[in-house]
Scaffold this motif. Sequence first.
Motif, PDB file in Angstrom:
ATOM      1  N   PHE A   1       0.852  -1.375   0.683  1.00 43.13           N
ATOM      2  CA  PHE A   1       0.461   0.281  -0.118  1.00 43.13           C
ATOM      3  C   PHE A   1       0.854   1.072   0.208  1.00 43.13           C
ATOM      4  N   ARG A   2       1.535   1.547   0.409  1.00 44.23           N
ATOM      5  CA  ARG A   2       2.278   2.408   0.464  1.00 44.23           C
ATOM      6  C   ARG A   2       3.392   2.688  -0.444  1.00 44.23           C
ATOM      7  N   GLU A   3       4.186   1.761  -1.367  1.00 43.84           N
ATOM      8  CA  GLU A   3       3.880   1.623  -2.128  1.00 43.84           C
ATOM      9  C   GLU A   3       3.852   2.299  -3.323  1.00 43.84           C
ATOM     10  N   VAL A   4       2.332   1.847  -3.001  1.00 43.50           N
ATOM     11  CA  VAL A   4       0.959   2.250  -4.323  1.00 43.50           C
ATOM     12  C   VAL A   4       0.762   3.877  -4.521  1.00 43.50           C
ATOM     13  N   MET A   5       0.769   3.803  -2.329  1.00 42.77           N
ATOM     14  CA  MET A   5      -0.061   5.421  -2.300  1.00 42.77           C
ATOM     15  C   MET A   5       2.030   6.639  -3.029  1.00 42.77           C
ATOM     16  N   ILE A   6       3.787   6.213  -3.052  1.00 42.93           N
ATOM     17  CA  ILE A   6       4.033   7.139  -3.168  1.00 42.93           C
ATOM     18  C   ILE A   6       4.379   6.609  -4.362  1.00 42.93           C
ATOM     19  N   ASN A   7       3.382   6.436  -5.480  1.00 45.73           N
ATOM     20  CA  ASN A   7       3.678   6.027  -6.623  1.00 45.73           C
ATOM     21  C   ASN A   7       2.894   6.843  -7.280  1.00 45.73           C
TER      22      ASN A   7
ATOM     23  N   LEU B   1      -4.862  11.681  -8.299  1.00 47.09           N
ATOM     24  CA  LEU B   1      -4.671  10.688  -6.710  1.00 47.09           C
ATOM     25  C   LEU B   1      -5.584   9.948  -7.141  1.00 47.09           C
ATOM     26  N   ILE B   2      -6.666  10.108  -7.123  1.00 44.95           N
ATOM     27  CA  ILE B   2      -8.371   9.385  -6.812  1.00 44.95           C
ATOM     28  C   ILE B   2      -8.380   8.760  -7.814  1.00 44.95           C
ATOM     29  N   GLN B   3      -7.664   8.857  -9.275  1.00 44.02           N
ATOM     30  CA  GLN B   3      -7.901   7.707  -9.705  1.00 44.02           C
ATOM     31  C   GLN B   3      -6.860   6.582  -9.842  1.00 44.02           C
ATOM     32  N   SER B   4      -5.707   6.945  -9.324  1.00 40.13           N
ATOM     33  CA  SER B   4      -4.521   5.912  -9.331  1.00 40.13           C
ATOM     34  C   SER B   4      -5.093   4.877  -7.812  1.00 40.13           C
ATOM     35  N   LEU B   5      -5.599   5.143  -6.940  1.00 42.08           N
ATOM     36  CA  LEU B   5      -5.732   4.601  -5.732  1.00 42.08           C
ATOM     37  C   LEU B   5      -7.473   3.642  -5.991  1.00 42.08           C
ATOM     38  N   SER B   6      -7.583   4.292  -7.395  1.00 41.05           N
ATOM     39  CA  SER B   6      -9.513   3.349  -7.317  1.00 41.05           C
ATOM     40  C   SER B   6      -9.646   2.173  -7.381  1.00 41.05           C
ATOM     41  N   ASN B   7      -8.090   1.529  -7.893  1.00 37.85           N
ATOM     42  CA  ASN B   7      -7.891   0.139  -8.446  1.00 37.85           C
ATOM     43  C   ASN B   7      -8.489  -0.875  -6.910  1.00 37.85           C
ATOM     44  N   TYR B   8      -8.685   0.294  -5.748  1.00 34.47           N
ATOM     45  CA  TYR B   8      -8.631  -0.957  -4.481  1.00 34.47           C
ATOM     46  C   TYR B   8     -10.049  -0.884  -3.965  1.00 34.47           C
ATOM     47  N   ASN B   9     -10.734   0.335  -4.093  1.00 29.09           N
ATOM     48  CA  ASN B   9     -12.542   0.249  -4.337  1.00 29.09           C
ATOM     49  C   ASN B   9     -12.357   0.411  -2.868  1.00 29.09           C
ATOM     50  N   PHE B  10     -11.336   0.556  -2.022  1.00 29.54           N
ATOM     51  CA  PHE B  10     -10.989   1.726  -0.127  1.00 29.54           C
ATOM     52  C   PHE B  10     -12.288   2.872  -0.371  1.00 29.54           C
ATOM     53  N   ASN B  11     -12.700   3.264   0.494  1.00 34.00           N
ATOM     54  CA  ASN B  11     -13.148   4.415   0.940  1.00 34.00           C
ATOM     55  C   ASN B  11     -12.063   5.389   0.267  1.00 34.00           C
ATOM     56  N   ILE B  12     -12.675   7.028  -0.045  1.00 33.13           N
ATOM     57  CA  ILE B  12     -11.879   8.002  -0.232  1.00 33.13           C
ATOM     58  C   ILE B  12     -12.367   9.066   0.764  1.00 33.13           C
ATOM     59  N   ILE B  13     -11.314  10.107   1.342  1.00 32.23           N
ATOM     60  CA  ILE B  13     -12.112  11.137   1.890  1.00 32.23           C
ATOM     61  C   ILE B  13     -10.813  11.834   1.206  1.00 32.23           C
ATOM     62  N   SER B  14     -11.275  13.847   0.694  1.00 32.94           N
ATOM     63  CA  SER B  14     -10.643  14.456   0.170  1.00 32.94           C
ATOM     64  C   SER B  14     -10.732  15.500  -0.314  1.00 32.94           C
TER      65      SER B  14
ATOM     66  N   TYR C   1      -7.020   2.261   8.488  1.00 31.49           N
ATOM     67  CA  TYR C   1      -8.140   1.193   8.885  1.00 31.49           C
ATOM     68  C   TYR C   1      -8.905   1.201   9.990  1.00 31.49           C
ATOM     69  N   ASN C   2     -10.318   0.696   9.805  1.00 30.82           N
ATOM     70  CA  ASN C   2     -11.261   1.264  10.962  1.00 30.82           C
ATOM     71  C   ASN C   2     -11.213   3.088  11.063  1.00 30.82           C
TER      72      ASN C   2
ATOM     73  N   THR D   1      -9.148   3.176   4.407  1.00 31.75           N
ATOM     74  CA  THR D   1     -10.232   5.033   3.808  1.00 31.75           C
ATOM     75  C   THR D   1      -9.126   4.897   3.651  1.00 31.75           C
ATOM     76  N   PHE D   2      -8.130   5.837   1.947  1.00 26.32           N
ATOM     77  CA  PHE D   2      -7.674   7.007   1.920  1.00 26.32           C
ATOM     78  C   PHE D   2      -8.088   8.269   1.987  1.00 26.32           C
ATOM     79  N   ILE D   3      -7.475   8.807   2.968  1.00 27.15           N
ATOM     80  CA  ILE D   3      -7.322  10.212   3.345  1.00 27.15           C
ATOM     81  C   ILE D   3      -6.531  10.962   2.626  1.00 27.15           C
ATOM     82  N   ILE D   4      -7.019  12.198   1.348  1.00 29.80           N
ATOM     83  CA  ILE D   4      -6.029  12.640   1.485  1.00 29.80           C
ATOM     84  C   ILE D   4      -6.294  14.066   0.675  1.00 29.80           C
TER      85      ILE D   4
END
Length: 161
Positions: free
Chosen positions: A12-18, A58-71, A111-112, A84-87
Motif C-alpha cells: 500500500f505504501r508503494e502504491v501511495m508513493i507512486n 490521486l483518486i484515479q490511481s488509488l481507485s483500483n482498491y475500491n476503498f473509501n476516499i476522503i479528499s 483501517y477502521n 479509507t484513503f485520506i488525501i
Amino acid sequence: MNNNKLSELEKFREVMINSCVTAGAELNKLFLSRSFSSATKSNNELVTGADIISENILIQSLSNYNFNIISEECGKIDHDSDYTFIIDPLCGTVNFAKNIGHSAISIALQYNSQIIVGVVYDFIRNDIYSAILNKGSFINEKKIYLSNSTNNITRALICIS
C-alpha cells in the motif's frame, strides 16, 4: 503484526508513493509554469486548478482498491470499506499559489479508525516521507528517528504554520 500484513502495508505504501510521484510531477510542472487557475471556496479558503488536477490523479490511481476516499476537494467517496484513503492533494495551496516552495501531497490509509500507512511527498524537493504502523518512519526509504532532544520539550524544535 504478522509478516503477511506487513508486506501488504508495504505494498500500500508503494502504491501511495507512486500515486504521489505521478501527481507531484504534474504539480511541479504547474508550479514552475505558473499556469493554473485559482478561486476562493465558500469557507474563504483558496483552491487552485492544481489542487483539482492532483486530486483527480490521486483518486484515479488509488481507485483500483475500491476503498473509501476522503479528499479535501471532492469530499467522501464511500465504497463501504473498512479502509479509507485520506488525501490532501496539495497541502500548502497558498504557498503554491504565491510561488513559495513549501507544498506537498499527503495521503494516509486508515483501517477502521487507525492510520496504518502515511505518505507525504514534497514534490518540489523530491523528498518522500512515509510511515508504516509498527515499522517506523522514513525519508526517501531511509529510516528516521526522533532526536534525543525531544526528551525535554524546552530543547525541541517545533515548526507550525
